[in-house]
Write a protein that holds these residues in place. Structure first.
Motif, short mmCIF file in Angstrom:
data_model
loop_
_atom_site.label_atom_id
_atom_site.label_comp_id
_atom_site.label_asym_id
_atom_site.label_seq_id
_atom_site.Cartn_x
_atom_site.Cartn_y
_atom_site.Cartn_z
N ALA A 119 0.87 -1.18 0.00
CA ALA A 119 0.00 0.00 0.00
C ALA A 119 0.90 1.22 0.00
N THR A 120 0.29 2.39 -0.16
CA THR A 120 1.02 3.65 -0.07
C THR A 120 0.41 4.50 1.04
N LEU A 121 1.24 5.31 1.67
CA LEU A 121 0.81 6.16 2.78
C LEU A 121 1.36 7.55 2.55
N VAL A 122 0.50 8.57 2.69
CA VAL A 122 0.93 9.97 2.53
C VAL A 122 0.53 10.75 3.78
N SER A 123 1.39 11.68 4.15
CA SER A 123 1.06 12.58 5.27
C SER A 123 0.08 13.64 4.79
N LEU A 124 -0.64 14.25 5.71
CA LEU A 124 -1.71 15.19 5.36
C LEU A 124 -1.52 16.59 5.91
N ASP A 125 -0.84 16.74 7.00
CA ASP A 125 -0.71 18.06 7.62
C ASP A 125 0.69 18.23 8.18
N PRO A 126 1.44 19.20 7.61
CA PRO A 126 1.09 20.11 6.52
C PRO A 126 1.26 19.44 5.15
N VAL A 127 1.00 20.23 4.09
CA VAL A 127 1.21 19.76 2.73
C VAL A 127 2.08 20.76 1.99
N TYR A 128 2.73 20.27 0.94
CA TYR A 128 3.51 21.14 0.06
C TYR A 128 2.63 21.64 -1.08
N LEU A 129 2.92 22.85 -1.55
CA LEU A 129 2.29 23.39 -2.75
C LEU A 129 3.42 23.75 -3.71
N ASP A 130 3.53 22.99 -4.80
CA ASP A 130 4.61 23.17 -5.76
C ASP A 130 4.13 23.99 -6.95
N PHE A 131 4.96 24.92 -7.42
CA PHE A 131 4.63 25.72 -8.60
C PHE A 131 5.92 26.20 -9.25
N ASP A 132 5.81 26.71 -10.46
CA ASP A 132 6.97 27.17 -11.22
C ASP A 132 6.82 28.65 -11.55
N MET A 133 7.93 29.38 -11.42
CA MET A 133 7.98 30.80 -11.77
C MET A 133 8.81 30.99 -13.04
#
Length: 377
Positions: free
Chosen positions: A198-212
């Protein structure tokens, strides 16, 4: 005579209608001068959420899967039991290692006794030095055997403990990929194939990725160098279909190299997600400040008309003529559209009645007001 009377009456009535005709009054529109407020310049990007921690759950030992102890999609906590593997083979191995240790302990006791006797005989000239050295060697070998048995016990206990797979951190688990009863492959390292459970992901906090873009990055870098305190690293976001930027995050990573193929640089913000509003993989609008507050013109967004690749704002001159002005627009602030260029603060902008305001026509005006809504900032 009758026909002549009829012509006279028609002619008299038609002439009176022409004489009484009046020009149509101009349509009335509502005007207001642009609202001026000190606002910082912000740039908008499209970002995507990702998990701070993400792990593929794989077994470190092989065997038959005997239990799945969660429901797909559950939030699990650190230490929660997720999977169990049949422990019997590893219990047997631990028992064997324990028996070997007992054997090694008995041999060590015997070796110590024999060495003591050999030394006593040597002191009484009844034994040889060679005999003492041999007993000493046997003692060392017995001690090594005991150490090896102890290591085998630790190794067997390690494998036995890995028959219980627990959550390494708190997060949301995906669906289980292997059902109870299946034989799974396990390994302590990545040298051999293992079964993904299975896979497990954390929830708090989260990353927000973007490009400039490179230009945006240069503007931001200059602003970031001049700004003081955490405001330089603050980002605002509007997730999903929302158009209001109600949440904030902290910009905590900007890559050290521009991607020459795309002309962009990767950036990442950390966002609190205590209410689990955001899901890894979800998209969000994000904006950040790139210039210090300065006087900025604002007009209602409805007053800005698209004209192919440009934008127009209808204004009224002092003689009542509608004049179209090409403008450069920015983001929405306080429910209003930012005007970067093309208008002056003295222009009279049409804020209501645009359907009757064709460029070059005359209109009547009445004064209106433009209101700024801080909650929509």
């Amino acid at each position: 005579m009758a026909s002549g009377g009829a012509w006279f009456l028609y002619s008299h009535d038609g002439g009176d209608s022409v004489a009484n005709a009046r020009p149509v009054p101009p349509h009335e529109v509502t005007i207001s001068r642009p609202l001026v407020r000190d606002l910082d310049t912000r740039l908008g990007f499209l970002g995507q959420f990702s998990a701070v921690d993400q792990v593929e759950l794989r077994a470190q030992v092989g065997g038959t899967l005997t239990g799945v102890h969660f429901r797909d999609g559950d939030i699990v906590h650190k230490g929660d039991l997720l999977f169990t593997i049949d422990p019997v083979p590893y219990e047997i191995r631990l028992a064997q290692a324990t028996a070997l240790r007992r054997t090694a302990e008995a041999r060590l006791v015997l070796a110590k006794q024999e060495l003591a006797r050999a030394r006593e005989l040597e002191r009484n000239d009844a034994g040889t030095t060679q005999n003492v050295e041999q007993r000493t060697s046997e003692l060392n070998a017995a001690q090594a055997a005991l150490d090896d048995a102890a290591a085998q016990i630790r190794d067997a206990r390690f494998d036995l403990d890995r028959c219980r797979i627990t959550a390494p951190f708190t997060g949301r688990i995906g669906r289980h990929l292997v059902s109870t009863g299946n034989l799974i492959a396990g390994s302590r390292g990545a040298t051999s194939p293992t079964t993904l459970l299975a896979t497990l992901v954390s929830l708090d906090p989260v990353y927000l990725d973007f490009d400039m873009s490179e230009a945006d990055f240069q503007s931001f870098s200059q602003y970031r160098g001049d700004a003081k305190g955490p405001i330089a690293n603050r980002v605002e976001l509007a997730a999903g279909n929302s158009t209001t930027y109600t949440r904030q995050g902290t910009l905590d990573f900007v890559d050290n190299v521009l991607d020459r193929s795309s002309g962009t640089i990767h950036a990442r913000a950390t966002v609190s997600n205590a209410d689990l509003r955001f899901t890894p993989g979800e998209f969000s609008r994000v904006r950040l400040a790139v210039a210090h507050p300065a006087p900025t013109l604002l007009v209602p967004d409805a007053s800005v008309l698209p004209d192919q690749s440009e934008y127009l704002v209808m204004t009224v001159s002092t003689d009542g003529t509608v004049v179209a002005k090409h403008v450069e627009v920015g983001e929405i602030r306080g429910g209003l559209r930012v005007i970067r260029s093309g208008l002056s603060r003295d222009d009279r902008v049409i804020v209501d009645g645009l359907p009757f305001a064709a460029p070059g026509t005359k209109v009547a005006t009445r004064d209106g007001a433009i209101r700024y809504e801080p909650k929509q900032n």
